[in-house]
Design an enzyme around this catalytic site. Structure first.
Site, PDB file in Angstrom:
ATOM      1  N   HIS A  49     -93.155 -31.144  17.223  1.00  0.00           N
ATOM      2  CA  HIS A  49     -92.212 -31.062  16.219  1.00  0.00           C
ATOM      3  C   HIS A  49     -91.210 -31.719  16.479  1.00  0.00           C
ATOM      4  O   HIS A  49     -91.112 -32.264  17.743  1.00  0.00           O
ATOM      5  CB  HIS A  49     -91.988 -29.521  15.650  1.00  0.00           C
ATOM      6  CG  HIS A  49     -91.632 -28.806  16.900  1.00  0.00           C
ATOM      7  ND1 HIS A  49     -92.276 -27.808  17.558  1.00  0.00           N
ATOM      8  CD2 HIS A  49     -90.323 -28.681  17.513  1.00  0.00           C
ATOM      9  CE1 HIS A  49     -91.504 -27.051  18.450  1.00  0.00           C
ATOM     10  NE2 HIS A  49     -90.382 -27.775  18.617  1.00  0.00           N
TER      11      HIS A  49
HETATM   12  C1  T46 Z   1     -88.788 -26.793  21.009  1.00  0.00           C
HETATM   13  C2  T46 Z   1     -89.688 -26.633  22.088  1.00  0.00           C
HETATM   14  C3  T46 Z   1     -89.096 -27.258  23.495  1.00  0.00           C
HETATM   15  C4  T46 Z   1     -88.761 -17.115  18.709  1.00  0.00           C
HETATM   16  O1  T46 Z   1     -89.165 -16.060  18.047  1.00  0.00           O
HETATM   17  N1  T46 Z   1     -87.636 -17.498  18.989  1.00  0.00           N
HETATM   18  C5  T46 Z   1     -87.555 -18.657  19.754  1.00  0.00           C
HETATM   19  O2  T46 Z   1     -86.367 -19.025  20.164  1.00  0.00           O
HETATM   20  C6  T46 Z   1     -88.431 -19.586  20.000  1.00  0.00           C
HETATM   21  C7  T46 Z   1     -88.144 -20.879  20.619  1.00  0.00           C
HETATM   22  C8  T46 Z   1     -89.610 -19.249  19.521  1.00  0.00           C
HETATM   23  N2  T46 Z   1     -90.019 -18.139  18.831  1.00  0.00           N
HETATM   24  C9  T46 Z   1     -91.187 -17.746  18.606  1.00  0.00           C
HETATM   25  C10 T46 Z   1     -91.970 -18.635  17.372  1.00  0.00           C
HETATM   26  C11 T46 Z   1     -93.146 -18.574  17.834  1.00  0.00           C
HETATM   27  O3  T46 Z   1     -93.841 -17.426  16.863  1.00  0.00           O
HETATM   28  O4  T46 Z   1     -92.192 -17.919  19.685  1.00  0.00           O
HETATM   29  C12 T46 Z   1     -93.330 -18.588  19.167  1.00  0.00           C
HETATM   30  C13 T46 Z   1     -93.802 -19.806  19.841  1.00  0.00           C
HETATM   31  O5  T46 Z   1     -92.787 -20.882  19.457  1.00  0.00           O
HETATM   32  P1  T46 Z   1     -93.119 -22.319  19.205  1.00  0.00           P
HETATM   33  O6  T46 Z   1     -94.708 -22.360  18.835  1.00  0.00           O
HETATM   34  O7  T46 Z   1     -92.128 -22.575  18.370  1.00  0.00           O
HETATM   35  O8  T46 Z   1     -93.105 -22.783  20.901  1.00  0.00           O
HETATM   36  P2  T46 Z   1     -93.155 -24.391  21.214  1.00  0.00           P
HETATM   37  O9  T46 Z   1     -93.292 -24.348  22.752  1.00  0.00           O
HETATM   38  O10 T46 Z   1     -94.260 -25.294  20.501  1.00  0.00           O
HETATM   39  O11 T46 Z   1     -91.530 -24.968  21.160  1.00  0.00           O
HETATM   40  C14 T46 Z   1     -90.263 -24.655  21.523  1.00  0.00           C
HETATM   41  C15 T46 Z   1     -89.404 -24.513  20.445  1.00  0.00           C
HETATM   42  O12 T46 Z   1     -89.781 -23.558  19.295  1.00  0.00           O
HETATM   43  C16 T46 Z   1     -88.911 -25.635  19.967  1.00  0.00           C
HETATM   44  O13 T46 Z   1     -87.524 -25.362  19.345  1.00  0.00           O
HETATM   45  O14 T46 Z   1     -88.070 -27.721  20.846  1.00  0.00           O
HETATM   46  O15 T46 Z   1     -90.151 -25.352  22.626  1.00  0.00           O
END
Ligand code: T46
Length: 142
Positions: A49
């Site tokens: 993303h």
């Molecule tokens: C990015 C890359 C490098 C939260 O509740 N709070 C938070 O601050 C974050 C980052 C995530 N979450 C929750 C949302 C989802 O249910 O944790 C779960 C996993 O998050 P996500 O699928 O977005 O994780 P990644 O590893 O795909 O992406 C993350 C960050 O979301 C994003 O901003 O730049 O790491």
């Protein structure tokens, strides 16, 4: 593509190493949020993303992983494996994190609080967003 990697100053002595990160000094923005990922399963690709406004610095403080950055025109794969190196990830940049070692701990320093409306999760939408961004800049210049 210009990749910005920060090399942090370790405060080492006979006891080992210590790295301190201060906003506006070691990190170019106010740090509003810190999160980290660990125990990443083999073969997993995270991210996929971009963000409209968020700026971040990624530090793999243990183990190793790779980050693919894509600005809509060019892309580059950057290995992260040193606890004193931070990769700057600007807004409007598609990111993918992959090839995590079993022991990898990836810490992220973020300029904003968590905001789902800041995410662009569709690659075509991201490309349209970067084109629109460029168009707006050119419009502003002329
Ligand atoms: C990015 C890359 C490098 C939260 O509740 N709070 C938070 O601050 C974050 C980052 C995530 N979450 C929750 C949302 C989802 O249910 O944790 C779960 C996993 O998050 P996500 O699928 O977005 O994780 P990644 O590893 O795909 O992406 C993350 C960050 O979301 C994003 O901003 O730049 O790491």
């Amino acid at each position: 593509m210009q990749v910005v990697k920060y090399v942090f100053q370790p405060h080492g002595d006979e006891r080992g190493q210590l790295i301190a990160l201060e906003e506006f000094k070691d990190i170019p923005f106010r740090i509003k949020r810190v999160y980290y990922m660990y125990d990443t399963a083999e073969g997993v690709v995270r991210g996929c993303h971009a963000h409209k406004n968020l700026q971040q610095i990624l530090v793999c403080i243990h183990g190793r992983c790779k980050i693919k950055l894509d600005n809509g025109e060019e892309s580059e794969i950057i290995p992260l494996e040193k606890p004193y190196e931070g990769l700057f990830v600007s807004n409007a940049m598609w990111r993918e994190m992959f090839d995590f070692s079993k022991d990898a701990v990836l810490v992220v320093l973020a300029s904003e609080l968590y905001d789902e409306s800041d995410y662009i999760r569709d690659y075509d939408e991201f490309l349209a967003y970067t084109k629109h961004d460029l168009y707006s800049i050119e419009e502003a210049i002329h």
